[in-house]
Design an enzyme around this catalytic site. Structure first.
Site: not given
Length: 278
Positions: A18, A20, A191
């Site tokens: 991922d 961001d 996250d």
């Protein structure tokens, strides 16, 4: 360390990241809001909203319902934006805005995976006009990102492909088929709890700076939990560890960076209390 170099007689493997808050410390699209304003794509009020949205994003995130509403809103707002203008703005400001917020720990992981013979794939909900250049900067081999419909050089406002939640896992499965990846030996990093399908699809999932929801899931499943907290410019890292440029293959390209920015602006205007990003 990630272990020995891949045995190339075995099926190929990859590491899926991922973007961001996993590889970079902020929202990739919100980071360009001031540049979009200077380019005439958004107004001053929108810049203020994105500043607030960036704060909210760092503190938490949006749930599934908010993300779906966001997609509808961003589709309407980006209609008519010139795609080439968005690409030029990102290219002109990429190194000043993104390079300083890349996690040193993430850059090191990317290097280690490449050294071990694994492909590196960035899988992001943001638009490809933003994600593809960042992927190239990071030395990624492939990019999966949201794709907007483009006609006559402008966004129509329709979403062709939304790289979010289960669709990320579907894209990974398609890549595994086309590239011969053995997903049981692949790695994934995120996250966000909305990336659970992506994390579940590989044999080595990792939670990075996880939201409370993802932290609970990772702890319950025995997944490693990593803490990245050292943003650093790539050129300031040890020269021997710096990543050479690598051509990036866009798996889901032609993205609405503008669209993702618009959606997060809407989300910030609607949100009033912290919520774990999914």
């Amino acid at each position: 360390m990630l272990g020995v170099v891949e045995n190339h007689s075995l099926p190929r493997t990859a590491a899926f990241f991922d973007l961001d808050k996993t590889v970079i410390a902020k929202s990739s699209t919100l980071t360009f809001s001031k540049s979009f304003y200077q380019g005439g794509l958004i107004n001053r009020r929108a810049v203020l909203r994105t500043a607030y949205a960036q704060f909210v994003f760092l503190a938490g995130g949006a749930d599934h319902e908010q993300m779906e509403r966001m997609r509808e809103y961003l589709s309407a707002l980006c209609r008519g934006w010139n795609v080439e203008q968005v690409r030029e703005i990102v290219a002109e400001t990429l190194h000043d805005l993104i390079d300083p917020i890349i996690y040193d720990e993430a850059a090191s992981l990317i290097e280690e995976h490449h050294t071990a013979g694994r492909d590196v794939v960035i899988v992001s909900t943001s638009g490809a006009e933003v994600v593809e250049p960042i992927g190239e900067l990071l030395g990624a081999d492939r990019v999966v990102a949201t794709r907007m419909v483009v006609e006559n050089g402008v966004f129509t406002g329709e979403v062709e492909y939304y790289a979010y939640g289960p669709t990320k896992a579907e894209a990974i499965a398609e890549l595994a088929d086309s590239e011969g990846y053995d997903l049981s030996r692949c790695y994934a990093y995120s996250d966000s709890a909305t990336d659970l399908p992506m994390l579940e699809s590989v044999g080595h999932p990792h939670a990075v700076n996880p939201s409370r929801a993802l932290r609970r899931e990772a702890a319950a499943r025995g997944w490693p939990i990593l803490s990245f907290n050292k943003p650093v410019r790539l050129k300031q890292r040890v020269p021997s560890l710096s990543m050479p440029p690598r051509p990036v293959l866009a798996v889901a390209a032609a993205v609405g960076a503008a669209a993702a920015t618009a959606g997060l602006m809407w989300y910030a205007s609607r949100r009033r209390a912290p919520y774990a990003r999914i």
